[in-house]
Design an enzyme around this catalytic site. Structure first.
Site, PDB file in Angstrom:
ATOM      1  N   HIS A 519      25.550   6.332  -8.917  1.00 12.40           N
ATOM      2  CA  HIS A 519      24.661   6.201  -9.030  1.00 12.40           C
ATOM      3  C   HIS A 519      23.620   5.637  -7.975  1.00 12.40           C
ATOM      4  O   HIS A 519      24.067   4.471  -7.398  1.00 12.40           O
ATOM      5  CB  HIS A 519      23.754   5.036 -10.556  1.00 12.40           C
ATOM      6  CG  HIS A 519      22.152   5.756 -10.571  1.00 12.40           C
ATOM      7  ND1 HIS A 519      21.460   4.831 -10.922  1.00 12.40           N
ATOM      8  CD2 HIS A 519      21.405   6.857 -10.556  1.00 12.40           C
ATOM      9  CE1 HIS A 519      20.366   5.129 -10.478  1.00 12.40           C
ATOM     10  NE2 HIS A 519      20.506   6.072 -10.929  1.00 12.40           N
ATOM     11  N   SER A 774      20.956  -0.424  -2.745  1.00 11.93           N
ATOM     12  CA  SER A 774      21.200  -0.257  -4.297  1.00 11.93           C
ATOM     13  C   SER A 774      22.508   0.639  -3.848  1.00 11.93           C
ATOM     14  O   SER A 774      23.220   0.771  -3.143  1.00 11.93           O
ATOM     15  CB  SER A 774      20.481   0.456  -4.764  1.00 11.93           C
ATOM     16  OG  SER A 774      19.779   1.839  -3.853  1.00 11.93           O
TER      17      SER A 774
END
Length: 1090
Positions: A519, A774
């Site tokens: 993700h 991230s």
């Protein structure tokens, strides 16, 4: 010519007359002037030339009562489209239409119907340019700083001031003198008459200096000439536009004193001759300042040349020069100049100034493109007529083509003029990606090359060509390209893919647990269109006010290098180990596969083939659900990959809304392909994006899906690998330790409500790569255990200021794996066409309540019994918490049952301690055949235990799928972030204003965002369908009464006038069956507008 003695006597007489003026004289004069002065409220529906789209106030005054002519500034009449009204002192308001705007000087005329003024008694204001003199006491009458009538006093100090310089890339007057006085005019006074004690206009207010009280006035000699020509051809004007002869050499002159001209080489005999034949008191001569490339004077006149004669006449003043030029359009004129002391004689052809002033523009995908005007050619030193970008719109801004650019090449073809550009566009199909070369005046010696993606979804109308018609005051539109062109044909056939009649083709090539999940989350948003809530733009004297509002665009660009990567992904561990990490050599079908670094961690090597870089663009006209930017970057991870379908997981701080253009770049193979949103989780911070594996070509064999590891859940002290991707598509990883696996996320509502994660527990690490990086969290074998996702929030400073911010936390992979299971197994749900195959997409059952945890120690203080404290602690000895209600989403089934502060103790007698417990209870309802969709809840409220039956809501993953553009506002049904505020209007909920556009009727009349429209002309508008039915019956130029309710609950009633000519009413609707957005015109005047 009078002798010096006589002039001295005349000057003394003038001073005596001036000193004899009394206050009563001024009162009588102003009583005649004020009724003829009008406040002009103008709206520019499109950017054009030097002006931007916007709404503003200014001033004008009647100069011909019988014909209905109002004089004001050029920057008020505007070179492009304008819609305007004039309001007189008795508050009578009438429409006015542009009649003429001078190509160079700052004056223009509006026309109106004299019969439309029913009650006001007024006279026209006479123009007397000869009355202006140094020392003359004057009054400036007009709309100053928003005041309807303001009278400012002053004294003319100069008549020979050089034209004020306003902007390097905007409108500037030149080749004229200006007058100067210390009258202190401010914004809104543009176009005010400068009158003397007899009520005569001696000048036209044009600009001011913000750092002082100086005001600049335009002399009226050329204004009087233009007005007289308009009067002479007034009868013919009814059927054709006004033509005012204006000539130019495309050269700018400045008036220099004789001292300066001598330094430039002016001969003494020439100076003596000029002084002798010129008027008494002449102080200098005209000197060439600049020449526009490839104009009549190019390579003939040079900066520093001193003008001596024109057609045999000595010319030392701008007025004499312009008179000769205007009388010689299309003919040769003889110039005698001196260059460095050497006399030269030149013959130049005088060009028609109107021929290099554009009167048409192309609108394509929100961009406004037209021939480069003389004004901007002079500013930028480019030749006139080049293809100029006045507004970049969506298609060009997506490729980073800025405003003020000059397009040089498109799709490999040279672009010399607008017709060339239209011809190229007509050959292109929607979705085509073609190169474009442009140059900008700030970097004029280097062409920049970008890749432009032609609007493929039909969100915008087909290209329109607008042409000015001064006879009507409107710009009429027609299709710019033929109906049979690929651009138009591809729009009509977009999305008509051969869909299988069967429901789903099996996807289960491997179980969900064999799929590798990754993700991505980094969001660096630039080019953000600000949610507009400001007041109308006020045109100030320097014309800069109208730009300022548009230029206030919120930017969310993170400059940290670490911000360039976000999510990582994981490959198949068995394949990696079994082939001795042979990933590079396994790409037998292509030499383009990436060789994995030998010193990378095993987790990084496994996950890299599943990493994807996102570039996301949101069209400005479709910024739904409070999305705060047009442009997002981030990293995603492939969680499913087969021959017919690829799915990528990414956070909702990268893909915020479904109406987006998404491009994917793969870490394992150098290719970029489009993708589409197929699932937006309504609560959790993730989205699923689909791509077509067949578009990968040879790269399909290199790219892999990540393997998910939802169980066991991560615990404190566990070691994980944080893996992400940089903007250069390089994987980065580090080993970290879980410090807290179950922190409840708490994000407050933004000023403009937008998606925010609620009812989620996130994971915290001891070390990471900063707040902008991230990725994913994996175990040592590269199996994905969590997403290291980016969250959007807003930090507030003080009472009014706030700033967008992002942070990163881990999201357990469990929720994504559950959704993926449903997609793969074909769980019954709404069908959606993906890659030409109809597939069911899952519903999500939710308890639409925002919750937050409270420690059991605190709950005991609120009166919770020992039995419940022990039961909840026993159920979850780690968290030791109870969930409390923060608020219910408005319109949800729980809204009138649960209250703020309620503690949720149990569902179906099972203790509840975390958000996952409630999600599992909701999922059990879907698994039960005879479920009625309700939860049997035990809550604690105000010292009492209460059993309640609370309904749940079912949501899909499509996000908002319908919007209406009415009068320039973007209107939708209230989205979940708005409903999360806990309030909907009592009047049937209403439709929600999400955004508004500059230069639109809602901008002009103040119908801004962040409010509901609950009634239109007294008819309820409870939802989009009822709203469409009401506005469908409204006519063009009709005033509409609108009742609104703001987010703060304050009701308001306002009126606005529809403008279907420039702002037709249309809607966009997403059709899952065809996987396309359909644009449909609801009401428009022009049949070409779709």
């Amino acid at each position: 010519m009078e002798s010096p003695a006589k002039e001295e006597v005349a000057g003394e007489l003038a001073m005596e007359i001036e000193s004899s003026v009394t206050a009563e004289d001024w009162r009588r004069a102003l009583s005649r002037v004020v009724p003829a002065v009008a406040v002009l409220r103008t709206t520019a529906p499109r950017a054009f030339d030097t002006e931007v789209a916007g709404a503003s106030y200014a001033t004008g005054f009647v100069v011909d009562k019988a014909r209905g002519i109002i004089l004001t500034n050029r920057h008020v009449v505007k070179p492009g489209p304008v819609v305007a009204e004039a309001m007189f002192v008795n508050r009578e308001e009438i429409p006015v239409y542009p009649l003429y705007r001078d190509p160079v000087h700052d004056f223009g005329f509006f026309r109106y119907d004299p019969g439309a003024i029913k009650f006001l008694k007024y006279d026209e204001i006479p123009l007397d340019p000869e009355a202006a003199s140094v020392g003359l006491e004057i009054r400036v009458v007009g709309n100053d700083s928003g005041e309807k009538v303001s009278i400012l006093a002053g004294t003319l100090a100069r008549l020979d001031r050089e034209a004020p310089y306003y902007k390097k890339d905007g409108y500037n007057d030149f080749n004229t003198f200006y007058m100067q006085a210390a009258s202190g005019t401010k914004g809104g006074s543009s176009g005010s008459p400068v009158v003397d004690c007899q009520g005569r206009a001696v000048a036209l207010n044009a600009g001011s200096k913000s750092s002082s009280a100086s005001a600049f006035f335009l002399p009226l000699e050329r204004v009087v000439r233009a007005l007289n020509l308009i009067r002479d051809c007034w009868d013919a004007f009814k059927s054709e536009s006004v033509y005012i002869p204006r000539g130019t050499l495309q050269a700018t002159f400045q008036h220099k004193g004789f001292e300066e001209t001598r330094r430039l080489g002016l001969r003494n005999e020439t100076e003596q001759m000029a002084r002798l034949v010129s008027s008494e008191g002449e102080t200098g001569m005209l000197v060439v300042d600049s020449v526009v490339p490839e104009g009549p004077a190019h390579k003939h006149l040079e900066p520093g040349d001193v003008l001596v004669h024109m057609n045999g006449e000595v010319v030392t003043q701008f007025l004499a020069m312009e008179t000769l030029l205007d009388d010689s359009v299309g003919r040769e004129i003889e110039l005698q100049i001196e260059r460095g002391g050497a006399p030269l004689t030149l013959k130049l052809e005088v060009e028609d100034l109107h021929s290099i002033t554009p009167n048409h523009f192309l609108e394509v995908s929100g961009a406004v493109i037209h021939p480069l005007s003389y004004q901007q050619a002079r500013n930028f030193r480019f030749k006139c007529g080049l293809v100029y970008v006045a507004e970049a719109g969506y298609m060009l801004s997506r490729a980073s083509v800025p405003r003020h650019s000059i397009i040089k090449k498109f799709a490999g073809e040279d672009i010399e003029n607008l017709d060339d550009l239209i011809a190229v566009i007509s050959k292109l199909s929607r979705g085509a990606r073609v190169p474009l070369e442009y140059v900008k005046y700030t970097d004029r010696y280097r062409n920049k090359s970008v890749l432009v993606t032609v609007d493929q979804h039909g969100w915008y109308a087909p290209p329109q060509l607008y042409t000015r018609n001064d006879a009507t005051g409107l710009w009429t539109a027609k299709l710019a390209i033929p109906l049979e062109s690929p651009f138009v044909v591809s729009a009509h056939h977009a999305g008509h893919i051969e869909a299988n009649s069967n429901s789903v083709s099996p996807l289960a090539e491997s179980s969900p647990m064999d799929l590798k999940c990754q993700h991505e989350s980094e969001n660096t948003a630039d080019g953000c269109i600000k949610m507009q809530t400001d007041d109308e733009v006020v045109v100030d004297g320097s014309h800069s006010g109208e730009d300022s509002l548009v230029d206030k665009k919120r930017r969310r660009v993170d400059e940290e290098i670490a911000a360039e990567g976000t999510i990582s992904s994981c490959g198949d561990l068995d394949d990696i180990k079994g082939s001795a990490l042979r990933h590079p050599s396994s790409v037998e079908s292509s030499d383009l596969g990436r060789t994995i670094s030998s010193n990378a961690s095993l987790a990084e090597q496994v996950i890299e083939p599943a990493l994807v870089m996102f570039e996301v663009h949101v069209p400005p006209i479709c910024m739904l659900d409070g999305v705060h930017s047009q442009h997002f970057f981030g990293t995603g991870v492939i969680i499913y990959h087969s021959d017919s379908l690829g799915l990528v997981a990414v956070d909702r701080n990268t893909v915020a809304v479904s109406i987006s253009d998404i491009m994917l770049s793969f870490a394992a193979y150098p290719i970029e392909i489009p993708a589409e949103v197929v699932f937006l989780h309504p609560v959790h911070n993730f989205a699923l994006i689909a791509y077509d594996p067949s578009a990968l070509g040879a790269g399909a064999s290199v790219i892999r899906a990540a393997k998910l590891l939802p169980e066991p859940a991560l615990r404190r002290g566990d070691s994980v690998y944080l893996v992400g991707l940089s903007r250069s598509l390089q994987a980065t990883s580090r080993k970290s330790t879980i410090t807290n696996p179950c922190t409840a996320v708490n994000i407050g509502s933004a000023d403009c409500p937008r998606y925010r994660a609620i009812n989620m527990e996130v994971i915290e690490l001891d070390t990471d790569f900063g707040s902008s990086f991230s990725g994913i969290l994996t175990d040592e074998q590269g199996r994905v255990q969590a997403l290291w996702a980016s969250f959007s929030t807003q930090l507030k400073y003080g009472c009014s200021s706030s700033e967008d911010h992002q942070f990163v936390r881990g999201i357990p992979i469990y929720a994504i794996s559950k959704v993926l299971e449903k997609i793969i197994s074909g769980t019954p749900g709404p069908f959606r066409l993906i890659n030409g195959v109809r597939r069911p997409m899952p519903f999500v059952r939710l308890l639409e309540v925002e919750l937050y945890p409270t420690l059991l120690s605190k709950a005991r203080s609120y009166g919770l019994s020992d039995n419940w404290v022990q039961a909840l602690a026993k159920k979850d000895p780690v968290r030791r918490q109870v969930l409390r209600v923060k608020g219910c989403l408005a319109g949800s089934k729980a809204e009138n049952l649960l209250e703020q502060g309620d503690m949720i103790l149990a569902i179906n007698k099972e203790p509840i301690t975390c958000f996952l417990d409630i999600e599992n209870a909701c999922q059990k309802l879907d698994q039960s055949i005879d479920s009625d969709g309700v939860l049997n809840m035990t809550i604690f409220r105000q010292g009492k235990e209460i059993d309640l039956i609370v309904g749940t809501d079912v949501r899909d993953g499509n996000g908002s799928t319908r919007m209406v553009n009415w009068c320039g506002s973007i209107i939708q049904d209230p989205h979940s972030a708005v409903r999360a505020l806990g309030f909907l209007p009592e009047e049937g909920h209403g439709v929600y204003v999400a955004r508004w556009c500059h230069g639109s009727p809602v901008h002009r009349y103040g119908l801004y965002a962040l409010q509901w429209i609950v009634e239109v002309n007294g008819k309820p508008t409870s939802d989009l369908e009822s709203f469409i039915q009401v506005v469908k019956g409204l006519e063009d130029r009709e005033f509409v009464r609108v009742k609104t309710v703001h987010l703060n609950g304050k009701p308001r009633v306002l009126t606005l006038k529809q403008d279907l000519h420039y702002w037709p009413t249309w809607e966009l609707t997403f059709e899952p069956a065809t996987d396309t957005w359909q644009r449909r015109t609801i009401k428009a005047l022009q049949p070409t507008v779709v």
